[in-house]
Design a protein around this motif. Structure first.
Motif, PDB file in Angstrom:
ATOM      1  N   GLU A  30     -10.239  -0.394 -10.396  1.00 28.82           N
ATOM      2  CA  GLU A  30      -9.563  -1.349  -9.387  1.00 28.82           C
ATOM      3  C   GLU A  30     -10.552  -1.911  -8.612  1.00 28.82           C
ATOM      4  OE1 GLU A  30      -6.253   0.571  -7.784  1.00 28.82           O
ATOM      5  OE2 GLU A  30      -5.906   1.796  -9.413  1.00 28.82           O
ATOM      6  N   GLY A  31     -10.076  -3.377  -8.165  1.00 30.03           N
ATOM      7  CA  GLY A  31     -10.488  -3.894  -6.972  1.00 30.03           C
ATOM      8  C   GLY A  31     -11.959  -4.219  -6.848  1.00 30.03           C
ATOM      9  N   MET A  32     -12.706  -4.483  -5.455  1.00 27.00           N
ATOM     10  CA  MET A  32     -13.644  -5.109  -5.405  1.00 27.00           C
ATOM     11  C   MET A  32     -14.919  -4.419  -5.936  1.00 27.00           C
ATOM     12  SD  MET A  32     -14.721  -4.049  -1.402  1.00 27.00           S
ATOM     13  CE  MET A  32     -13.998  -2.451  -0.768  1.00 27.00           C
ATOM     14  N   SER A  33     -14.846  -3.079  -6.674  1.00 24.18           N
ATOM     15  CA  SER A  33     -15.987  -2.602  -7.343  1.00 24.18           C
ATOM     16  C   SER A  33     -15.488  -2.064  -8.680  1.00 24.18           C
ATOM     17  CB  SER A  33     -16.427  -1.171  -6.537  1.00 24.18           C
ATOM     18  OG  SER A  33     -16.812  -1.520  -5.280  1.00 24.18           O
ATOM     19  N   VAL A 136     -14.018  -0.013   1.966  1.00 22.83           N
ATOM     20  CA  VAL A 136     -12.864   0.129   2.352  1.00 22.83           C
ATOM     21  C   VAL A 136     -11.798  -0.875   1.793  1.00 22.83           C
ATOM     22  CG1 VAL A 136     -11.222   0.375   4.270  1.00 22.83           C
ATOM     23  CG2 VAL A 136     -13.529   0.853   4.862  1.00 22.83           C
ATOM     24  N   THR A 137     -11.098  -0.063   0.887  1.00 18.62           N
ATOM     25  CA  THR A 137      -9.658  -0.717   0.446  1.00 18.62           C
ATOM     26  C   THR A 137      -8.523  -0.449   1.115  1.00 18.62           C
ATOM     27  OG1 THR A 137     -10.749  -0.827  -1.894  1.00 18.62           O
ATOM     28  CG2 THR A 137      -8.233  -1.332  -1.929  1.00 18.62           C
ATOM     29  N   LEU A 138      -7.814  -1.817   1.596  1.00 19.91           N
ATOM     30  CA  LEU A 138      -6.640  -1.556   2.445  1.00 19.91           C
ATOM     31  C   LEU A 138      -5.503  -2.220   1.169  1.00 19.91           C
ATOM     32  CD1 LEU A 138      -7.510  -2.748   6.052  1.00 19.91           C
ATOM     33  CD2 LEU A 138      -7.189  -0.504   5.040  1.00 19.91           C
ATOM     34  N   SER A 139      -4.521  -1.344   1.245  1.00 20.71           N
ATOM     35  CA  SER A 139      -3.390  -1.771   0.048  1.00 20.71           C
ATOM     36  C   SER A 139      -2.121  -1.593   0.386  1.00 20.71           C
ATOM     37  CB  SER A 139      -3.722  -0.773  -1.087  1.00 20.71           C
ATOM     38  OG  SER A 139      -2.846  -1.307  -2.250  1.00 20.71           O
ATOM     39  N   PRO A 140      -1.492  -2.570   1.419  1.00 23.50           N
ATOM     40  CA  PRO A 140      -0.251  -2.818   1.937  1.00 23.50           C
ATOM     41  C   PRO A 140       0.643  -2.873   0.901  1.00 23.50           C
ATOM     42  CG  PRO A 140      -1.645  -4.831   2.733  1.00 23.50           C
ATOM     43  CD  PRO A 140      -2.662  -3.907   1.844  1.00 23.50           C
ATOM     44  N   LYS A 141       1.797  -2.383   1.220  1.00 20.22           N
ATOM     45  CA  LYS A 141       2.782  -2.205   0.092  1.00 20.22           C
ATOM     46  C   LYS A 141       3.793  -3.431   0.129  1.00 20.22           C
ATOM     47  CE  LYS A 141       0.516   1.132  -1.942  1.00 20.22           C
ATOM     48  NZ  LYS A 141      -0.592   0.654  -1.703  1.00 20.22           N
ATOM     49  N   PRO A 142       3.923  -4.169  -0.962  1.00 20.86           N
ATOM     50  CA  PRO A 142       4.813  -5.139  -1.341  1.00 20.86           C
ATOM     51  C   PRO A 142       6.397  -4.714  -1.323  1.00 20.86           C
ATOM     52  CG  PRO A 142       4.180  -4.733  -3.244  1.00 20.86           C
ATOM     53  CD  PRO A 142       3.407  -3.734  -2.438  1.00 20.86           C
ATOM     54  N   PRO A 143       7.592  -5.674  -1.312  1.00 23.81           N
ATOM     55  CA  PRO A 143       8.754  -5.164  -1.139  1.00 23.81           C
ATOM     56  C   PRO A 143       9.286  -4.322  -2.343  1.00 23.81           C
ATOM     57  CG  PRO A 143       8.636  -7.420  -0.576  1.00 23.81           C
ATOM     58  CD  PRO A 143       7.193  -6.981  -1.089  1.00 23.81           C
ATOM     59  N   SER A 144       8.576  -4.588  -3.571  1.00 22.10           N
ATOM     60  CA  SER A 144       9.072  -3.740  -4.646  1.00 22.10           C
ATOM     61  C   SER A 144       8.663  -2.179  -4.568  1.00 22.10           C
ATOM     62  CB  SER A 144       8.376  -4.323  -6.022  1.00 22.10           C
ATOM     63  OG  SER A 144       6.689  -4.022  -6.032  1.00 22.10           O
ATOM     64  N   SER A 145       7.961  -1.902  -3.600  1.00 25.13           N
ATOM     65  CA  SER A 145       7.499  -0.437  -3.497  1.00 25.13           C
ATOM     66  C   SER A 145       8.557   0.121  -2.640  1.00 25.13           C
ATOM     67  CB  SER A 145       6.298  -0.323  -2.816  1.00 25.13           C
ATOM     68  OG  SER A 145       6.508  -0.816  -1.363  1.00 25.13           O
ATOM     69  N   ILE A 172      -8.385  -6.362   0.848  1.00 27.35           N
ATOM     70  CA  ILE A 172      -7.014  -6.142   0.808  1.00 27.35           C
ATOM     71  C   ILE A 172      -6.620  -6.222  -0.826  1.00 27.35           C
ATOM     72  CG2 ILE A 172      -4.739  -7.046   1.328  1.00 27.35           C
ATOM     73  CD1 ILE A 172      -5.989  -7.476   4.167  1.00 27.35           C
ATOM     74  N   LYS A 173      -5.954  -5.489  -1.132  1.00 26.97           N
ATOM     75  CA  LYS A 173      -5.527  -5.377  -2.780  1.00 26.97           C
ATOM     76  C   LYS A 173      -3.957  -4.847  -2.633  1.00 26.97           C
ATOM     77  CE  LYS A 173      -6.244  -1.592  -4.974  1.00 26.97           C
ATOM     78  NZ  LYS A 173      -7.380  -0.615  -5.445  1.00 26.97           N
ATOM     79  N   PRO A 193      -7.210 -14.227   6.666  1.00 22.84           N
ATOM     80  CA  PRO A 193      -7.996 -14.758   5.919  1.00 22.84           C
ATOM     81  C   PRO A 193      -9.078 -14.693   5.574  1.00 22.84           C
ATOM     82  CG  PRO A 193      -7.328 -16.171   7.971  1.00 22.84           C
ATOM     83  CD  PRO A 193      -6.635 -14.750   8.096  1.00 22.84           C
ATOM     84  N   ASP A 194      -9.865 -13.797   6.557  1.00 21.67           N
ATOM     85  CA  ASP A 194     -11.329 -13.472   6.169  1.00 21.67           C
ATOM     86  C   ASP A 194     -11.380 -12.433   5.385  1.00 21.67           C
ATOM     87  OD1 ASP A 194     -11.835 -15.865   7.795  1.00 21.67           O
ATOM     88  OD2 ASP A 194     -11.866 -14.743   9.893  1.00 21.67           O
ATOM     89  N   VAL A 195     -10.380 -11.697   5.143  1.00 22.05           N
ATOM     90  CA  VAL A 195     -10.782 -10.362   4.485  1.00 22.05           C
ATOM     91  C   VAL A 195     -10.816 -10.701   2.772  1.00 22.05           C
ATOM     92  CG1 VAL A 195      -9.915  -8.153   4.058  1.00 22.05           C
ATOM     93  CG2 VAL A 195      -9.764  -9.110   6.246  1.00 22.05           C
ATOM     94  N   PRO A 196     -11.641 -10.359   2.061  1.00 23.24           N
ATOM     95  CA  PRO A 196     -11.472 -10.504   0.536  1.00 23.24           C
ATOM     96  C   PRO A 196     -10.188 -10.123   0.050  1.00 23.24           C
ATOM     97  CG  PRO A 196     -13.612 -10.031   1.061  1.00 23.24           C
ATOM     98  CD  PRO A 196     -12.624  -9.863   2.326  1.00 23.24           C
ATOM     99  N   PHE A 197      -9.525 -10.859  -0.754  1.00 27.06           N
ATOM    100  CA  PHE A 197      -7.993 -10.731  -1.107  1.00 27.06           C
ATOM    101  C   PHE A 197      -8.041 -10.369  -2.640  1.00 27.06           C
ATOM    102  CE2 PHE A 197      -3.727 -12.105  -1.887  1.00 27.06           C
ATOM    103  CZ  PHE A 197      -2.956 -11.116  -0.876  1.00 27.06           C
ATOM    104  N   ILE A 198      -7.332  -9.515  -3.253  1.00 28.30           N
ATOM    105  CA  ILE A 198      -6.935  -8.936  -4.781  1.00 28.30           C
ATOM    106  C   ILE A 198      -5.722  -8.894  -5.014  1.00 28.30           C
ATOM    107  CG2 ILE A 198      -7.823  -7.381  -6.384  1.00 28.30           C
ATOM    108  CD1 ILE A 198     -10.342  -6.853  -4.907  1.00 28.30           C
ATOM    109  N   LEU A 199      -5.163  -9.721  -5.994  1.00 25.56           N
ATOM    110  CA  LEU A 199      -4.094  -9.310  -6.430  1.00 25.56           C
ATOM    111  C   LEU A 199      -4.172  -8.237  -7.874  1.00 25.56           C
ATOM    112  CD1 LEU A 199      -2.319 -12.721  -6.584  1.00 25.56           C
ATOM    113  CD2 LEU A 199      -2.133 -11.163  -4.565  1.00 25.56           C
TER     114      LEU A 199
END
Ligand code: SAM
Ligand code: 2KA
Ligand code: SF4
Ligand code: MG
Length: 254
Positions: A30-33, A136-145, A172-173, A193-199
């Protein structure tokens, strides 16, 4: 007090870490790596209860007999017993590893061995050792969680990481299941906006797997790409699947 408890009271570096899995080498799925060879250490315990969590065994009690209380040195020993000289990267996940101040000793020992470190967390808790993690991967949780983000806490975590001296990669993922999740994700990207962003494609089948699991995940990924393509506020975002789920389904320890 047991002997081991007495020892850990005297020397914090031996304070045990609740571990559910040590595995690898495999790839970061997953994610940036994504695709990078890594080992995994998965800690037990989480302060969240996401409805679609693919690692519920870390917090729902179903694997409580598998939890081992290991010192940092014992974890490092197990990583080398498994991976020998084939790896130089360890990903710490959970559960939420940020519940554990004593992870600082593991991070220190990994770096002493020349190993690069990564962490997966939802961004609900801070520990000082986070600034010493390389990815560091920060993965805040969307409403469906079903979870609610405390943005005051997340703001302070992002600010402390961005202000800290030294080099590290941050992203942020956000896992996306539906339009509501996408709206949440757009707000989060606007906020940082300055943090690389992944869906990341959401996997709805975490306890059972239908025969067409892979094609249904790929359809979800295609939908995510289509939506990302249309959105003017997500020009610099990435859309990714969980590579390990496409290869191995919901198998544990890969
Ligand atoms: C199991 S969590 C552990 C680390 C931490 N608690 C967190 O959520 O970031 C690791 C990653 O898996 C993601 N994840 C969990 N369940 C998922 C699912 N059903 N589909 C897609 N990603 C999922 C999480 O969002 C997180 O990015
Ligand atoms: N291969 C692989 N990649 C992953 N990336 C994040 C994972 C996690 O559960 O945190 C994970 C995992 O469990 N396996
Ligand atoms: S925060 Fe992570 S480990 Fe905790 S319930 Fe959610 S996905 Fe699972
Ligand atoms: Mg996982």
């Amino acid at each position: 007090m047991s002997d081991s408890a007495k020892i850990s009271a005297a020397d914090p570096s031996t304070r045990p870490i609740p571990v559910l899995e040590v595995f690898g080498p495999t790839i970061q799925g997953e994610g940036m790596s994504i695709g990078r060879k890594t080992m995994f250490v998965r800690t037990a315990g989480c302060d969240y209860r996401c409805s679609w969590c693919d690692s519920k065994f870390t917090w729902d009690g179903s694997a409580k007999d598998e939890i081992r209380m290991l010192s940092a040195a014992e974890i490092v020993e197990e990583l080398f017993a498994l991976g020998g000289n084939t790896f130089d990267h360890v990903t710490i996940s959970g559960g939420n590893p940020l519940l554990l101040p004593q992870m600082s000793f593991l991070v220190q020992q990994l770096h002493d061995h020349g190993i690069r470190t990564a962490v997966e967390t939802q961004g609900s808790r801070w520990q000082d050792w986070l600034v010493r993690i390389d990815e560091v991967t920060l993965s805040p949780k969307p409403p469906s969680s079903g979870m609610e983000t405390d943005f005051e806490v997340l703001d302070s975590i992002v600010a402390r990481l961005l202000e800290a001296s030294g080099r590290r990669d941050i992203c942020i993922k956000i896992v996306i299941f539906d339009e509501e999740d996408l709206n949440y994700a757009r707000d989060v990207h606007k906020r940082y906006p300055d943090v690389p962003f992944i869906l990341q494609t959401g996997n709805p089948q975490v306890s059972h797997e239908s025969e067409d699991h892979v094609s249904s995940l790929l359809h979800r990924y295609e939908w995510l790409i289509d939506r990302l393509s249309e959105l003017p506020d997500l020009k610099d975002a990435r859309a990714l699947p969980q590579l390990h789920t496409l290869v191995w389904g919901n198998k544990r320890g890969v």
